[in-house]
Design a protein around this motif. Structure first.
Motif, PDB file in Angstrom:
ATOM      1  N   PRO A 181      11.053  -4.126  -6.596  1.00 22.23           N
ATOM      2  CA  PRO A 181       9.637  -3.743  -6.681  1.00 22.23           C
ATOM      3  C   PRO A 181       9.056  -3.226  -5.366  1.00 22.23           C
ATOM      4  N   PHE A 230       8.669   0.415  -4.800  1.00 21.76           N
ATOM      5  CA  PHE A 230       7.607   1.128  -5.498  1.00 21.76           C
ATOM      6  C   PHE A 230       6.473   1.479  -4.531  1.00 21.76           C
ATOM      7  N   ALA A 245       3.441   4.066  -5.157  1.00 24.38           N
ATOM      8  CA  ALA A 245       2.100   3.489  -5.275  1.00 24.38           C
ATOM      9  C   ALA A 245       1.158   4.140  -4.264  1.00 24.38           C
ATOM     10  N   THR A 246       1.670   4.401  -3.043  1.00 25.77           N
ATOM     11  CA  THR A 246       0.865   5.077  -2.028  1.00 25.77           C
ATOM     12  C   THR A 246       0.488   6.471  -2.495  1.00 25.77           C
ATOM     13  N   CYS A 295       0.201   7.497  -5.556  1.00 26.02           N
ATOM     14  CA  CYS A 295      -0.791   7.364  -6.634  1.00 26.02           C
ATOM     15  C   CYS A 295      -2.192   7.220  -6.045  1.00 26.02           C
ATOM     16  N   ALA A 296      -2.316   6.366  -5.004  1.00 26.26           N
ATOM     17  CA  ALA A 296      -3.613   6.151  -4.385  1.00 26.26           C
ATOM     18  C   ALA A 296      -4.099   7.421  -3.687  1.00 26.26           C
ATOM     19  N   ALA A 322       2.134  -0.088 -13.561  1.00 23.18           N
ATOM     20  CA  ALA A 322       1.871  -0.426 -12.161  1.00 23.18           C
ATOM     21  C   ALA A 322       1.219   0.744 -11.436  1.00 23.18           C
ATOM     22  N   ALA A 323       1.651   1.974 -11.768  1.00 23.55           N
ATOM     23  CA  ALA A 323       1.033   3.165 -11.170  1.00 23.55           C
ATOM     24  C   ALA A 323      -0.427   3.237 -11.595  1.00 23.55           C
ATOM     25  N   ALA A 336      -2.472   0.923  -9.484  1.00 19.16           N
ATOM     26  CA  ALA A 336      -2.752   1.482  -8.147  1.00 19.16           C
ATOM     27  C   ALA A 336      -3.873   2.513  -8.221  1.00 19.16           C
ATOM     28  N   SER A 367      -4.821  -0.736  -2.653  1.00 22.38           N
ATOM     29  CA  SER A 367      -4.328  -0.098  -3.869  1.00 22.38           C
ATOM     30  C   SER A 367      -2.814  -0.128  -3.936  1.00 22.38           C
ATOM     31  N   LEU A 368      -2.152   0.128  -2.793  1.00 18.06           N
ATOM     32  CA  LEU A 368      -0.684   0.129  -2.858  1.00 18.06           C
ATOM     33  C   LEU A 368      -0.160  -1.299  -3.023  1.00 18.06           C
ATOM     34  N   GLY A 413      -0.511  -2.104  -6.698  1.00 17.87           N
ATOM     35  CA  GLY A 413       0.528  -1.455  -7.500  1.00 17.87           C
ATOM     36  C   GLY A 413       1.863  -2.181  -7.376  1.00 17.87           C
ATOM     37  N   VAL A 414       2.265  -2.464  -6.137  1.00 16.76           N
ATOM     38  CA  VAL A 414       3.543  -3.154  -5.920  1.00 16.76           C
ATOM     39  C   VAL A 414       3.484  -4.563  -6.499  1.00 16.76           C
ATOM     40  N   LEU A 448       3.818  -4.546 -10.281  1.00 11.79           N
ATOM     41  CA  LEU A 448       5.197  -4.305 -10.736  1.00 11.79           C
ATOM     42  C   LEU A 448       6.053  -5.554 -10.531  1.00 11.79           C
TER      43      LEU A 448
END
Lengths: 235, 98
Positions: free
Chosen positions: A169, A172, A176-177, A179-180, B68-69, B72, B85-86, B89-90, B93
């Motif tokens: 995980p 990810f 995720a970064t 996405c933000a 998960a996306a 975020a 936010s990151l 998301g992590v 998940l």
């Protein structure tokens, strides 16, 4: 994005970039460490892993290249793989042209070297807000570059101690970064059509069995063409 | 701490290919003034690159990655804080795969 005021290159701009990128640096750590662990697994020395990360500075492509590694190294195969993965950065530097146009010599060459996914998103936002200080790019890029090399080397040193397998995980964090960062690029409802087309094309190309960079290249070109076509028929 | 010639050659070629990709897009524009349609495309390029990179990558990870996306993105919309936010998301998940 008019060329009304000239592009500058100051320490103030560099510091602003530094301030923007600082909170993002931890998100590269897992990815960099995985590249370090993998390069140790492929028999690269610490020096070789460090030199590769310092000179290439593009994580996904390094990951793919290490997957195709061997002894002797298949130079042509890894070079082609790296080029294809990194082709998505060509439209990035093109979109930053208003800043690059104001730079010459080492400032231009060095700034072009530091274009990455996250520095691109952050700097495009500043450019759209009317900022004209192109040193912001190096302010984003230099700390990213240093921490990237450091994290790969750390991963290499810790290889065998840490087990950060593909699919963990923590890996990810990179997506995720992004996405933000995507949220910060949203300008309003006018983005719905080009973004929707880009996403649909990207998914379709991937469903056809083509891996990166083909989904992103096709999606970016067709999506932005849809936006440009819509703008023209409105004007 | 060795530096073998074939490894060094591979690294050098990889670096050259990456720089060509990075600088190439801008170099073309410096040499050739694009038509207005291409200029309009460039203003849409940033978001489109991100969407068409993220969406297939996340979809390839399966439904938990998609969720998960989404976490975020929603976190970023409401807080405008990148780090939070990151982490969300992590964390989401990790929790779902947990």
């Amino acid at each position: 994005m008019s060329a009304s005021s000239p592009v500058t290159f100051t320490w103030g701009g560099f510091y602003e970039g530094f301030r923007l990128v600082l909170p993002l640096l931890p998100s590269f750590a897992p990815f960099g460490m995985v590249v370090g662990v993998l390069s140790a697994g492929e028999g690269l020395s610490l020096l070789e892993a460090g030199v590769m990360s310092a000179m290439v500075f593009a994580g996904t492509s390094q990951l793919v290249a290490l997957g195709a590694w061997g002894s002797p190294v298949p130079v042509l195969a890894v070079t082609l793989a790296v080029f294809v993965i990194n082709m998505r950065m060509a439209p990035m530097s093109a979109a930053l042209a208003p800043w690059f146009n104001g730079l010459q010599g080492w400032r231009l060459w060095a700034s072009l070297f530091t274009v990455t996914d996250h520095s691109f998103a952050l700097s495009v936002n500043e450019m759209r807000r009317g900022k004209r200080d192109a040193a912001l790019l190096l302010g984003l890029g230099v700390p990213s570059w240093l921490s990237w090399v450091a994290m790969v080397c750390l991963g290499h040193v810790l290889a065998g101690v840490v087990t950060l397998r593909p699919g963990h995980p923590l890996l990810f964090a990179g997506l995720a970064t992004m996405c933000a960062l995507l949220v910060t690029l949203w300008r309003g409802r006018g983005d719905m059509l080009p973004w929707g087309v880009a996403g649909a094309v990207g998914l379709t190309v991937q469903a056809m069995g083509l891996g990166q960079p083909w989904p992103v290249l096709a999606g970016a070109l067709i999506g932005s063409a849809a936006g440009a076509w819509r703008d023209r028929s409105r004007a | 701490m060795n530096l073998r010639p074939d490894v060094l050659l591979a690294i050098f070629c990889m670096a050259l290919a990456t720089y060509a990709a990075r600088a190439g897009g801008y170099a073309v524009l410096r040499l050739w003034r694009p038509p207005r349609f291409v200029e309009a495309m460039l203003t849409h390029m940033p978001g489109c690159i991100f969407v068409s990179f993220i969406l297939p990558s996340v979809a390839a990870g399966g439904p938990w990655h998609v969720l998960a996306a989404g976490v975020a993105v929603v976190m970023m919309v409401f807080t405008r804080m990148l780090t939070a936010s990151l982490l969300a998301g992590v964390g989401a998940l990790w929790f779902m795969l947990g």
